[in-house]
Scaffold this active site. Structure first.
Site, short mmCIF file in Angstrom:
data_model
loop_
_atom_site.label_atom_id
_atom_site.label_comp_id
_atom_site.label_asym_id
_atom_site.label_seq_id
_atom_site.Cartn_x
_atom_site.Cartn_y
_atom_site.Cartn_z
N SER A 51 1.08 -1.22 -0.03
CA SER A 51 -0.01 -0.19 -0.03
C SER A 51 0.95 1.05 0.15
O SER A 51 2.11 1.48 0.71
CB SER A 51 -0.93 -0.01 1.18
OG SER A 51 -1.86 1.11 1.08
N GLU A 52 0.33 2.14 -0.81
CA GLU A 52 1.35 3.32 -0.98
C GLU A 52 1.50 4.08 0.13
O GLU A 52 2.67 4.66 0.42
CB GLU A 52 0.44 4.44 -1.96
CG GLU A 52 -0.86 4.78 -1.41
CD GLU A 52 -1.50 5.66 -2.22
OE1 GLU A 52 -1.27 5.65 -3.79
OE2 GLU A 52 -2.61 6.28 -1.93
N ASN A 53 0.76 4.17 1.23
CA ASN A 53 1.25 4.76 2.68
C ASN A 53 2.50 4.23 3.43
O ASN A 53 2.87 4.60 4.33
CB ASN A 53 -0.21 4.90 3.50
CG ASN A 53 -0.91 3.65 3.55
OD1 ASN A 53 -0.86 2.88 2.62
ND2 ASN A 53 -0.99 3.14 5.02
N SER A 93 8.39 4.24 -0.04
CA SER A 93 7.02 3.52 -0.78
C SER A 93 7.02 3.92 -2.37
O SER A 93 6.78 2.99 -2.99
CB SER A 93 5.83 3.71 0.00
OG SER A 93 4.76 3.24 -0.51
N GLN B 102 0.94 11.84 -5.43
CA GLN B 102 1.61 11.37 -4.05
C GLN B 102 2.93 11.01 -4.10
O GLN B 102 3.75 11.50 -3.19
CB GLN B 102 0.49 10.27 -3.47
CG GLN B 102 1.00 10.09 -2.00
CD GLN B 102 -0.02 8.99 -1.63
OE1 GLN B 102 0.30 8.19 -0.50
NE2 GLN B 102 -1.29 8.68 -1.96
#
Lengths: 225, 235, 225, 235
Positions: A51-53, A93, B102
């Site tokens: 997951s990107e986080n 990440s 992001q």
């Protein structure tokens, strides 16, 4: 009965997408429907969800009441640590994502075109745009697979001849899992691979904004979820 | 060097009008909500906020926006399940939005901390977010040039600090914190505990103490996501 | 007695350089003489020594026989962990260096010029060049201080009017600690601040390749080390 | 996914002539000497080696160079207390040297792993090492453009691997290992121990398993610096 009665649930779509993930794969799950995939790793396979986080190695949500919201997926939903997990910061990440270390990115979509173009971050003027990690995932993952309803709430096709909405990535989508079909995107065309029983080829073509090649179509079946 | 341990109120006291302030967190995970509330009480206005999102519910960053303190948000994902405050402020033109992918957002902050003034990335090429940016083909692939993103202050939720400011983070609450701690002139680490020097294994330190300018101790910090689900409102 | 009899030892030079490090400072110690500074933190001060290979917080060498060569400084000499140390990888170490998070870099030198130019990596044709982290440290540290003998083995000045050797950094050096003097580099000039007793102003000027301002000169004294 | 645990011999068996090979270590700290020796035994030639240094004494990278296997070295500091092997090879023109500032070297490898094809840095501006490189002024400061540095293989000494390839490193032996593990197509982590899945706290993993392609188990690995001081020679 209308085609609407044959639609898969969100969990069934996630289940179907998870069936295609090969043993040992490293797979990013994007915000929205993709995060549901972490609950549906096929028996006998080991899949590494990212997951990107900032986590590699997680499973589905914990039992209700045991959520720890410092341990979440891209949709901010609570998850569980898988054995052998690792946690890292956001820049690391996205180094993993952009650096092409992940085999598959599962993303949501507003529109997908037969050339693989993806639009999933902006509905144009009059809304709040939100890109998240989708552009990085589009740029970096070896394969991009999309989970989306086949049509919008207004029954407009989401698989279209050309994306009218602002693009997320160019020529990146390999496969689309919808609530009605599994569609490959290859050689500039949509290829219908699976179709839910009860929906005809004419119906699915009518709900799709570009021609569907239908050389080899299987039934799209999923357990009750 | 022992770093000053302060209340959130004292830690944010000198943030001026017009400052650029990074706030850690991915949704409520890693959001230093008590320190953001101290900033609301402090009253600074015309702020530029860097966050992954743009606030949820009626607390934290959402409350800061609702109170009219924010001129601009730099973020990747301002649309969440309850982001009404930002949506209204943005649609009415009261808040400017700089939308950044992001990974580019976190890399721009990492670059700022690392003395890299700019870098090329393939992310966003061919999309509206690449418009107006310098582009160059490198090894056959078109890339956009992205600049380092610096800030005046960073409000970052860590877990444990030792007295020298070495930090650890809790689970995925780590997210943007470590890069923000390197990218701002004045960094405020909100922590649950200040441990004695030597309490953190040198190999387990995530943010070395050199990056920590102030420690805001909040022993019983709330999880922002939990507060939002309870319908909390601040002030 | 010649000026040669008054020279400081390498440890005395390191000791002298360490006396100028303020309480709480973050200080990189470069390869060569600078690494010796870690043994000479002044009483009552806390100094955070950083080494490019990936450590913040270390002290002098361990007792002989207790060396662990997985815990080393820039000169590959064994060190000891200081309380509150942190260890990180090389890219993170140079992020800290290049990102201007360190107050002082202590470097060696072949030549220093009155404009602050530093040459310390190449003796030109016929030798093996070796730059290490010196260019990153020159670019990133708030202050660059140099430890070097005042002259070469052939008694040629190392403080010169202009660097003839390939540059490491342009206009970066603030202060030079030699075995004979402490010299500030400011406003395009060398300023003699301290001079070892027994060496005259004429002698030190003769050993220096550019004019030394001598407005305020104190004796350079160090304990026996 | 469980990663293959091999001998150093098997791990390096397919390194072809002409390969670019990264080797971890800062001096002897973090040098995977047993795996480098396996590469000597294997016989691959015309190698390009990326290392911080260029070998010391008569073992490891120095022995690889002495045996005539290396065409080019990319490093920051080839001059050490006993670097006679490289010095002779370089001065006689048998080995080419690409000298890179150490921070640029590590950042170029980090960039390769992070999908950043190039970045600007102020390091080396105005020096001979900036010559021939694209330069650009950014925020009033001249910078040089540096390209990502990829490799075909990386030989990296870690400490513990779990079965999924998550790695920890010992003290400052960490140095270039983590970035090299991200920058090479085939990565070989030489480790002292293979621990069961779950043995490493997720927050303490330095190299996530996705980067580890092969694990070379050497339980009683030597410290290269100690071997050099003993005057060891290989083969």
């Amino acid at each position: 009965m209308s085609w609407k009665d044959h639609r898969l649930t969100r969990n069934q779509m996630a289940w179907r997408a998870a069936q295609d993930v090969h043993d040992g794969a490293y797979v990013n799950l994007g915000i929205g429907m993709p995060v549901l995939c972490s609950a549906y790793v096929p028996e006998g396979r080991h899949v590494n969800y990212q997951s990107e986080n900032g986590i590699l190695g997680f499973g589905g949500p914990p039992p209700e009441g045991e959520e720890d919201f410092d341990l979440i997926n891209a949709s901010k939903g609570a998850i569980t640590l898988a054995p052998g997990a690792s946690i890292f910061h956001s820049a690391d990440s996205f180094a993993m994502i952009r650096g092409a270390h992940l085999d598959i990115a599962m993303l949501g979509a507003f529109q997908v075109a037969p050339n693989g173009d993806l639009a999933n971050w902006s509905t144009g003027e009059g809304g709040v745009p939100a890109v998240g990690g989708a552009m990085d995932l589009s740029a970096g993952a070896e394969a991009v697979r999309v989970l989306t309803t086949h049509v919008t709430k207004d029954d407009a096709p989401k698989l279209v001849a050309a994306c009218a909405l602002p693009l997320t990535g160019l020529q990146v989508v390999d496969r689309v899992y919808t609530d009605l079909a599994v569609v490959d995107v290859a050689e500039g065309r949509f290829h219908l691979r699976e179709l839910v029983p009860g929906v005809s080829r004419d119906e699915i073509q009518a709900l799709t904004g570009a021609p569907l090649a239908m050389d080899d179509v299987k039934p799209l079946e999923a357990p009750s979820l | 060097m022992k770093k000053p341990v302060m209340t959130p109120t004292d830690a944010v006291a000198d943030i001026p009008d017009g400052a650029t302030v990074m706030i850690s967190g991915f949704g409520g995970s890693g959001a230093p909500v008590e320190t953001v509330h101290a900033l609301i009480d402090q009253g600074a206005r015309h702020l530029t906020i860097v966050n992954n999102n743009a606030g949820t519910g009626q607390i934290g960053l959402a409350a800061l926006i609702r109170e009219g303190r924010v001129d601009k948000v730099i973020c990747s994902y301002p649309r969440t399940s309850d982001s009404r405050v930002f949506t209204e402020a943005y649609m009415s033109g009261r808040v400017e939005l700089e939308l950044v992918p992001q990974g580019t957002l976190s890399e721009r902050m990492r670059a700022a901390g690392a003395g890299i003034p700019a870098f090329f990335t393939p992310t966003s090429v061919g999309t509206p977010l690449a418009e107006g940016k310098q582009q160059q083909e490198i090894n056959g692939r078109m890339c956009v040039l992205e600049n380092a993103l610096h800030a005046d202050f960073a409000l970052v939720k860590a877990d444990v600090a030792d007295e020298y400011g070495n930090l650890t983070y809790r689970l995925t609450a780590r997210n943007f914190g470590p890069s923000m701690m390197t990218a701002a002139k004045v960094t405020i680490a909100q922590v649950r505990e200040v441990a004695p020097v030597g309490a953190i294994d040198p190999a387990h330190v995530v943010t070395p103490g050199v990056y920590t300018k102030r420690i805001a101790l909040v022993e019983d910090a709330a999880q922002e996501e939990v507060l939002v689900r309870q319908g909390a409102r601040y002030p």
